[in-house]
Design a protein around this motif. Sequence first.
Motif, PDB file in Angstrom:
ATOM      1  N   UNK B 441      39.538  54.541 -89.757  1.00  0.00           N
ATOM      2  CA  UNK B 441      40.938  54.743 -89.320  1.00  0.00           C
ATOM      3  C   UNK B 441      41.754  55.251 -90.509  1.00  0.00           C
ATOM      4  N   UNK B 442      41.551  54.586 -91.632  1.00  0.00           N
ATOM      5  CA  UNK B 442      42.321  54.903 -92.840  1.00  0.00           C
ATOM      6  C   UNK B 442      42.082  56.349 -93.313  1.00  0.00           C
ATOM      7  N   UNK B 443      40.827  56.773 -93.284  1.00  0.00           N
ATOM      8  CA  UNK B 443      40.527  58.141 -93.716  1.00  0.00           C
ATOM      9  C   UNK B 443      41.225  59.137 -92.782  1.00  0.00           C
ATOM     10  N   UNK B 444      41.206  58.818 -91.495  1.00  0.00           N
ATOM     11  CA  UNK B 444      41.887  59.693 -90.533  1.00  0.00           C
ATOM     12  C   UNK B 444      43.373  59.792 -90.817  1.00  0.00           C
ATOM     13  N   UNK B 445      44.006  58.640 -91.069  1.00  0.00           N
ATOM     14  CA  UNK B 445      45.455  58.626 -91.337  1.00  0.00           C
ATOM     15  C   UNK B 445      45.778  59.389 -92.629  1.00  0.00           C
ATOM     16  N   UNK B 446      44.910  59.189 -93.635  1.00  0.00           N
ATOM     17  CA  UNK B 446      45.160  59.796 -94.948  1.00  0.00           C
ATOM     18  C   UNK B 446      44.913  61.299 -94.958  1.00  0.00           C
TER      19      UNK B 446
END
Lengths: 337, 513
Positions: B441-446
């Motif tokens: 999720x975090x990689x997607x948001x970043x």
Amino acid sequence: MLAETAFMNRRGFLKIAGSFVAASAVGGATGKGFAANYPSRTFDVIVPTREGGGADGLSRAFINSWKDKIGQNFERQFSPGAAGQVGYELYFKQREMDGSNLLFGNVSAEMIMYALQKPDFKFPEDIYYFCGIDTDPCGIWVSGESPFTSVEEVVETAMKRPVSIAVSRLPHPGTIGLLALAEATGAQFNIIPYGGGNPQVVAVLNGEAECGGGGTAGYIEGARILGVFDREEFVLAETRGDVPLINEVFGTDIPSLYSTRSWAVHRSWADANPDDYKVLQDTSAAVFDDPRFKEEIVQSGVTPWDGVRFRDQSTCMELAQSMVELATKYGDQLTAG
Amino acid sequence: MLSGWENYGTLLIASFTHLWIIIPAVVLGILVGAIPGFSAQNTLLILLPLTLVMDIDTSMAFMVSVYCASHMGAGIPAILINMPGTGGHAATCLDGFAMTKQGRSQEALAISAFASVVGGLFTTILAIAFLPFLSRMGLYLHSVDMVVIMVFGLCLIAMIATDDLVKGLIAGFFGLLMGVVGTDFIYGTPRATFGFIELYEGVPLVPALIGLLAISEALVMFERESVALSSEEARQKVSGWTGTFEGIHQCIRQWWILAWTSFIGLLIGIVPGAGASIASFVAYAQARLFSSDPQSFGRGSPAGLIAAESSNNGVTSGTLVPLLAIGVPGGTTAAVMAVVLQYNGVLLGPRLFTDRPETAYGIFFSMLAAYIVMVFLVLPLARYVGTIVLVPTRVLVPLILSLTVVASLANRGYVFDIYVALVFGVIGYICRRTGYNVIAVLIGVLLGPLFEQYLLRSLRLGQGDLQILFSSSIGNTLWGLLVLSLALQWWKGRRMRRALRNGPAAKETINPY
């Protein structure tokens, strides 16, 4: 939507605390009582762009002279986003209309934003731009290694195939100039917004985009300005050299297109407190005669000194109005709709 | 242009004459870096009036020292409480916090400090030696090439989701979906902002990271006694200097990863606008790809931590290159430095290296001096700071939650951002409890917004023609390398699965993220 209570910082807290203290001290003094002492506190300034950019340097240089003339210091808050909409909405929704809250913005670009994005304030009902500082004429420029040597060559090529032109953002007077030129000559410009001046410059320098469109005041070593959207004269001729006027080259009738950074204040406060507003106007106009201001502008190179000129309220508001009209005219090409 | 060892030596000595300002600047940088949400940029802006009155060389020594030290300092909360203060330190949490949970916080902090310093030193030396060449490098990379670099980073989603690919990809796409919130990059049309102007610039990164990692972790922590899984074992590991020496030993043993990933950081840092977020994830993915033990990544692998920390310090040297060489700041902190340089009448661009080589190169030499100072200031601290793992969670969790409020608010000053952190905290907690991959999720948001920005720009350049994505030789080479990386990953995975089927460790398939 920006919740009324959404922003509470140290200054906000101090402001509330300070108000209580001041109110007790004067024993219920009215607004009139404060007016005589205007300005009674540090000015809070919203700058709707990022720190480190032209507005940052220009406002700092201006403030360094203005604070002595008006007798108060200035505290700036940078609130970039959505082509200035974030900063403007913050200013109109969360800042008291007391003459101590000011805005420092780019009249041309942000009035285009106003016309296209329809933010939650009304022009001209809510705002007075009262002190324009600089002139950044819009034009077309290329890198030193570009095969284009004149604006005629650019248009000639663009009549055969689309020519890519990097701009910092679509809601900009430079983009309107390009659209008007394309309309008048049949040229095809592939206008690409890069989301800021720095990436735009890199795109032109590395050849990703064939030309750059927009302001010509920022110094880029090796770049060549091919033409400017100015009806009368290239105001930066002294520092940037002689540059052809696009209207003269193509016989077009495109209005003068330039950016101007200006101070603004809540209109309702200015109308209700004309004497205080005059203090703002007079002291800001006096900055232009201060040699320290010139020295700082020249030293920092934030903008060429020949582009620095005072624009009063009526000139600024006229410019703002004309930008709203132009943006409305080219609205379809500047938005997804 | 500067030439000759004698000149380099003179500048190095000159940079040490600024030690009186470098030492306090390093201390300040570490402190502000260690407070999540604060950054070198905010600090330098606050201190701008001070730096403007200093002479230019002193002020640049001060600023680069704060900048480098804050990058290192930001690794501390990421390792100890899973709270990355910036996007560039999200990758640090993956293995750094995993080590903390194993009671190896001292070792992790030592790795972070050593990898940051050596990575920073290495890339600074490279920058000094190859400055003219590197300054052209930033101009070689076009938007199309950046699209491929972003895909390199996004591939990490698939790499870390091997245990449950479907859930991993769902999590990754959810992150990407969150990443498109905000105004679009071409027309500025608001998307999924629900009228909140605070979302016009996209989902605020720091609150989202804090929520996904720190708040969700704090909620999980409530369920146990201490951060470390075994508090007794942790007590033994944080006492004495063993952890510090072990950390240094790990860095020296894996010097190749340290050098390679810091070089990745330098290269990505040179590209204006790219920054540490993408650099650390690309470096992490590369370290994992070429590791002989990829399964240990995310479970407290020193190599993973080295990659994340050395790359984001490599970025610090890189971001200064375009600033000095073409006058374009590579990041927001560099933009503040540009203000000071311009205020002092320094003309940025190619002529800087001929007109004022002592200023241009002096900045990098000051950086070199700052990194050397950091070795002596930071490494000894690892032993003492690492003891935080011994604090009981009933004390630590409320502290972490209070800190998240401050950190969320600090960046933009919007109360709204606290709610964003809380919402992402709940999302992170649900992900952890249901087996969806938080890091995906975090990689997607970043990386989602960066990927979209470069992709849309490329497509606009190609007027909608997808062939533009294969129109650049650098880009095509990168595409080729990407395919090779993925093939290598697939082949290694296949080989490992076969080995596991035949070995005793076959049952161990817990998703570490």
